[in-house]
Motif scaffolding. Structure first.
Motif: not given
Length: 318
Positions: A278-279, A284-285, A288-290, A313-314
């Motif tokens: 998660f870090d 990377a984003e 909210q993305t997590a 993420l992909a």
């Protein structure tokens, strides 16, 4: 503590099931000092205010919509034992060992093992968010516990400020409330996973895939909680994390053996592996993305994705 009474309770274990849960409770409490719970009204209110502060910060910074249990329980160790025996009994209710040879002996061994395990945990757990898995309550049942004697003892042993340490623990437990509250499917998913594992054990087999699903889910739960805790806590925490990690890894040989037998090393690995995942996502984003992981069950990272955040993420199309 009364070790004779603890042993006597196990020796007298009875009933038709593989574990005598009443004897587990009696034995575990006889072997465990309850600890001090003589708190002033201001001290009780401090727990409540820490929880409210954590809720507000996590809602604001994490962007999660969730509620807290109606009652925040400040407990001593015997209270924690009672609450968690109910949970273990619900989860293992359908466990059928299939043992016909010397069932009384097997029941006593199982009862003794559970009593030792629960007594050890009662002496070490600081706080707990309990989603009350498999609870007969069809409503939004959940609970939040703080084991005050353990929190005070550990803060003293780590030589850290008690109010700040207590607040940090509150933030960690409220992050779990945020996860389960923002992902209504999560409790059902964990219940299904646990029931599969119990069914496997009752059938005398060990299904690695079922166990792996529990491990992956809990790694996501613990890892996201660590991320959210770090990103939302409203004070310095580096010294708290470092000292608590030293505590998790330390202890005398007996303590280390119990941690190994109870799989606490695996739990520490879940914290570390999940936090790394998660870090990486948040760096990377963003947070909210997590949090996309809680939108639906299919968004949970796979075992391989936990070690490759870019792959997850992909898949999320980010």
């Amino acid at each position: 503590m009364n070790f004779y009474r603890a042993v006597r309770a196990v020796a007298d274990a009875s009933g038709a099931g593989p574990v005598d849960w009443a004897a587990v409770a009696e034995s575990a409490k006889a072997a465990t000092a309850p600890g001090d719970l003589d708190l002033s009204s201001d001290e009780v209110e401090s727990y409540q205010s820490d929880v409210r502060a954590a809720r507000d910060r996590i809602r604001s910074v994490g962007g999660l919509d969730f509620d807290l249990p109606e009652t925040i329980e400040v407990q001593h160790r015997h209270h924690w034992i009672d609450a968690n025996i109910e949970t273990f009994e619900r989860i293992l209710a359908d466990l059928d060992t299939g043992v016909e040879f010397l069932p009384g002996v097997v029941r006593s061994v199982n009862t003794g093992s559970m009593a030792i395990s629960i007594s050890f945990l009662a002496n070490n757990v600081l706080g707990q968010y309990d989603p009350l898995l498999l609870s007969p309550d069809t409503g939004n049942a959940h609970a939040l516990y703080f084991v005050n004697p353990n929190i005070e003892r550990v803060a003293d042993r780590l030589a850290v400020d008690l109010p700040r340490f207590r607040r940090w623990i509150a933030f960690h437990e409220v992050t779990h409330a945020a996860e389960f509250g923002s992902a209504p499917w999560l409790a059902n998913h964990l219940e299904d996973c646990l029931e599969d594992v119990v069914d496997d054990l009752s059938s005398g087999r060990f299904d690695r895939a079922d166990f792996k699903q529990v491990d992956v889910t809990m790694t996501a739960v613990e890892g996201y909680a660590e991320l959210l805790m770090d990103r939302t806590f409203d004070d310095e925490y580096d010294d708290l994390r470092r000292k608590l990690e030293e505590r998790r890894r330390g202890g005398n040989p007996l303590t280390q053996l119990m941690r190994h037998l109870l799989g606490l090393g695996r739990k520490r690995r879940q914290y570390e592996r999940g936090k790394d995942f998660f870090d990486a996502v948040a760096d990377a984003e963003d947070l909210q993305t997590a949090s996309l992981v809680w939108e639906r069950k299919e968004n949970l990272p796979t075992d391989s994705e936990l070690d490759d955040a870019e792959k997850w993420l992909a898949r999320m199309g980010v």
